[in-house]
Design an enzyme around this catalytic site. Structure first.
Site, short mmCIF file in Angstrom:
data_model
loop_
_atom_site.label_atom_id
_atom_site.label_comp_id
_atom_site.label_asym_id
_atom_site.label_seq_id
_atom_site.Cartn_x
_atom_site.Cartn_y
_atom_site.Cartn_z
CB CYS A 37 -0.91 0.01 1.23
SG CYS A 37 -1.79 1.58 1.38
CG ASN B 153 -1.13 -2.11 -3.72
OD1 ASN B 153 -1.96 -1.25 -4.02
ND2 ASN B 153 -1.22 -2.80 -2.59
C1 LIG Z 1 -10.17 2.25 -3.69
C2 LIG Z 1 -9.04 1.24 -3.68
C3 LIG Z 1 -8.71 0.59 -2.49
C4 LIG Z 1 -7.68 -0.34 -2.44
N1 LIG Z 1 -7.38 -0.96 -1.27
C5 LIG Z 1 -6.41 -1.92 -1.22
C6 LIG Z 1 -6.13 -2.63 -0.03
O1 LIG Z 1 -6.75 -2.45 1.01
N2 LIG Z 1 -5.15 -3.57 -0.06
C7 LIG Z 1 -4.43 -3.85 -1.19
O2 LIG Z 1 -3.57 -4.72 -1.16
N3 LIG Z 1 -4.69 -3.19 -2.34
C8 LIG Z 1 -5.65 -2.23 -2.38
N4 LIG Z 1 -5.91 -1.56 -3.56
C9 LIG Z 1 -5.12 -1.89 -4.75
C10 LIG Z 1 -5.84 -2.89 -5.64
O3 LIG Z 1 -6.02 -4.12 -4.96
C11 LIG Z 1 -5.02 -3.14 -6.92
O4 LIG Z 1 -3.76 -3.67 -6.56
C12 LIG Z 1 -4.80 -1.88 -7.73
O5 LIG Z 1 -5.95 -1.07 -7.73
C13 LIG Z 1 -4.39 -2.18 -9.17
O6 LIG Z 1 -5.37 -2.92 -9.83
P1 LIG Z 1 -6.46 -2.24 -10.81
O7 LIG Z 1 -5.70 -1.43 -11.80
O8 LIG Z 1 -7.20 -3.39 -11.40
O9 LIG Z 1 -7.32 -1.39 -9.95
C14 LIG Z 1 -6.94 -0.62 -3.62
C15 LIG Z 1 -7.27 0.02 -4.82
C16 LIG Z 1 -8.31 0.94 -4.86
C17 LIG Z 1 -8.64 1.60 -6.17
#
Ligand SMILES: Cc1cc2nc3c(=O)[nH]c(=O)nc-3n(C[C@H](O)[C@H](O)[C@H](O)COP(=O)(O)O)c2cc1C
Ligand SMILES: Cc1cc2nc3c(=O)[nH]c(=O)nc-3n(C[C@H](O)[C@H](O)[C@H](O)COP(=O)(O)OP(=O)(O)OC[C@H]3O[C@@H](n4cnc5c(N)ncnc54)[C@H](O)[C@@H]3O)c2cc1C
Ligand code: FES
Lengths: 313, 278
Positions: free
Chosen positions: A136, A198
């Protein structure tokens, strides 16, 4: 015979479809997990939970990016490990749907050990795996700050492994250290798989207000803009370690999912794409596309696609 | 960003801020926006109707930091607006009953602007005390056609209109007359009472739910209620759907995402979430 969507994420975790709900996306309710599973997700990852509940940051916590993608700094708001474990335990009785992977976040080994122990005690049978959030990008002393310290990575992976027999997945991101050091430390300490990546540390500034949009200033970039970065990381991990990898970052259609598989991912996670027009329908859309691709190319299962591009240049 | 063009003081603690935005002007009744007061915060706000060409408004009650920041935005001040988000009321024809508590009146005013000139609409407004009543006059403005508009105010202290909760007025109205549809927005326990009263009489009813909202687009999950994602499945739901939702009228997710029970039947602000404060 139609090709099968089921995929072995790591030797002790096989799921029915190669698309998972990413952590932090629709991630705090067992009822919603069941719905996402019905929509086609092969597994769901919970919001990262910490030992104590966290309110997170004030809004604005999420904002769209001009040109594409999303920026967020929710500040790891979560109900705490105890509340999440209680909810999963209560839901376990009438369980429908996909395996639940619990995401844990903390600063040191004992915290992870304690949380994993708590889940094992309260609802062990309902937890298919643990994903450690070492990535994160917008909260002090956890996430990337742990991931950037290989000794600490070894400590938290070992501590979690010691508390559970379920697979432990390390979720890595791009911090200030070499991310491959994090990967190596996690694998050396016994991690069963790696999730990459992430969100990527980033920010937006509003030109009229002349100030950062997010209340935290800096947040994490997700969505299509980070996909090529994530594909590169998955490729490098597969090439250098041959370890099980879950691809995450910008997956929004079946081509994206297949691209990650060719790079070495045995499954993908879908996050920001649920904000799109198809909403949770995105899971079945991706699954259908992957199946068609396998059919068209004569593959009988996901395993035959995984890593194909790694041997080619 | 949008510049505030006009500020109307509705009560000592409630203001309406008007601005120009074509998408917000065209918002459907019940839709909301995520509204940013730079430096103060961002909140979900129902889109208030404004008759000016291409204009819309927000009507905000001053309460905690973010709503106070928005409330304090003067003419010329900038606000960030994204949306409109969510679904909308299914506006039926005939005899309609609107039941609003506090700023829950905001989406009902847009709904009222979409009601037909030949429809007969009764609007029940609930407030704690006389000084907190607003939109009474606007809601009672006669429609263009053969229909009618009737407004009845309930205050908890009896300082204006009838004394008591607006749910009692709703029960009475439903008992006395036939309605084709009921629409409600306000504190959740008030809506629970209205939904139950209408459902018991077999009358079509919809309510607009309030939850903690971060993204507004169905991504973060902070607004979940049962299996529903309120910002995207709602905020407007049919009564029978709500009565089958285990969270409706019982609990909401606080800022950390943990379930918390609703307080007393008067819809007092729930601790630390702003939920139910409208
Ligand atoms: C609103 C939001 C909250 C997220 N919270 C977490 C989290 O609590 N833990 C985590 O490992 N990744 C978290 N992520 C990251 C996502 O799991 C993911 O790794 C990241 O958004 C990239 O993937 P995407 O492009 O498909 O969104 C969060 C992403 C978003 C947008
Ligand atoms: C769909 C919808 C429509 C709404 N429409 C209106 C309206 O038209 N007029 C109106 O006055 N109010 C409306 N509200 C309520 C409004 O969003 C706030 O909850 C309320 O103004 C209280 O905010 P506050 O700053 O006074 O915070 P407090 O209640 O004191 O809470 C403290 C802080 O918590 C955060 N917070 C509070 N509520 C929320 C929330 N719902 N989501 C995310 N963060 C929050 C903010 O940072 C706030 O400053 C609506 C809510 C929803 C969900
Ligand atoms: S506010 Fe984020 S999902 Fe509804």
């Amino acid at each position: 015979m139609a090709p099968s969507l089921s995929t072995e994420v790591c030797p002790s975790l096989t799921i029915g479809a190669p698309t998972m709900l990413a952590s932090g996306i629709l991630g705090i309710s067992a009822d919603v997990f069941a719905r996402v599973a019905e929509a086609g997700a092969g597994a769901v990852v919970t919001k990262s939970v910490s030992r104590e509940p966290r309110d997170g940051y004030q809004n604005p916590t999420v904002t769209g990016v001009r040109g594409g993608g999303w920026l967020n700094a929710v500040g790891l708001s979560n109900p705490g490990a105890g509340s999440m474990a209680g909810m999963l335990a209560a839901a376990a009785g009438g369980r429908r749907g996909a395996p639940v992977i619990v995401s844990l976040v903390g600063s040191a080994g004992p915290e992870f050990e304690q949380m994993a122990g708590l889940f094992e005690e309260e609802c062990g049978g309902a937890v298919a795996a643990y994903e450690l959030n070492l990535s994160c990008p917008h909260v002090a002393r956890v996430g990337l700050e742990v991931g950037d310290d290989p000794a600490l990575v070894r400590e938290v992976v070992r501590a979690t492994k010691g508390a559970t027999g379920a697979p432990v997945i390390a979720k890595v991101g791009l911090g200030s250290a070499r991310y491959m050091d994090t990967v190596e430390a996690a694998l050396a300490a016994g991690a069963d798989a790696i999730t990459a990546i992430n969100t990527v540390r980033a920010m937006s500034i509003d030109v009229a207000a002349m100030r950062p949009v997010l209340s935290n200033g800096i947040g994490g970039l997700s969505g299509p803009p980070i996909r090529p970065i994530a594909v590169r990381c998955v490729y490098e991990i597969a090439l250098q370690h041959g370890a099980p990898v879950i691809g995450c970052g910008g997956v929004s259609c079946w081509e994206d999912a297949v691209e990650f598989m060719l790079a070495g991912a045995s499954a993908v996670q879908v996050g920001s794409a649920v904000a799109g027009a198809g909403w949770v329908g995105v899971f079945s859309e991706i699954n259908a596309g992957v199946r068609r691709y396998m059919e068209d190319n004569g593959f009988s299962g996901v395993r035959e696609v995984v890593g194909l591009a790694v041997q080619r240049r | 960003m949008r510049a505030v063009e006009e500020v109307v003081q509705e009560t000592p603690t409630v203001r309406t801020l008007a601005f120009t935005d074509a998408a917000m002007h065209a918002a459907l009744p019940g839709q909301f926006a995520m509204v940013w007061a730079p430096g103060a915060g961002e909140l979900p706000m129902s889109v208030m109707v404004h008759r000016g060409e291409g204009k819309a408004a927000f009507t905000v009650r001053r309460h905690g930091p973010a709503s106070s920041g928005l409330f304090g935005t003067a003419v010329g001040g900038l606000i960030g607006v994204r949306g409109p988000y969510g679904n909308s009321f299914d506006v039926r024809r005939g005899r309609l009953l609107l039941v609003g508590g506090g700023t829950g009146m905001v989406p009902l005013m847009r709904l009222l602007s979409r009601a037909g000139g030949d429809d007969d609409v009764t609007v029940l407004i609930g407030a704690r005390t006389a000084g907190e009543v607003f939109f009474e006059e606007a809601a009672g403005r006669p429609p263009g056609g053969s229909g009618s508009r009737a407004v009845e105010v309930s205050t908890e202290d009896g300082s204006r209109g009838r004394k008591g909760l607006v749910t009692a007025a709703a029960e009475e109205a439903l008992g006395a007359g036939r309605f084709d549809a009921v629409y409600t927005c306000g504190p959740e326990l008030m809506m629970l009472g209205v939904v139950r009263a209408a459902t018991a009489r077999g009358v079509f009813v919809q309510a607009s739910l309030e939850r903690v909202m971060k993204c507004g687009v169905g991504m973060c999950g902070s607004c979940c209620a049962g299996a529903d994602i309120v910002c995207r499945d709602g905020t407007v739901f049919d009564g029978d759907h709500l009565l089958a939702n285990p969270d409706f009228g019982r609990s909401y997710r606080n800022k950390a995402g943990a379930p918390e029970a609703y307080g007393d039947a008067r819809g007092a602000p729930a601790p630390g979430a702003g939920i139910g404060s409208r």
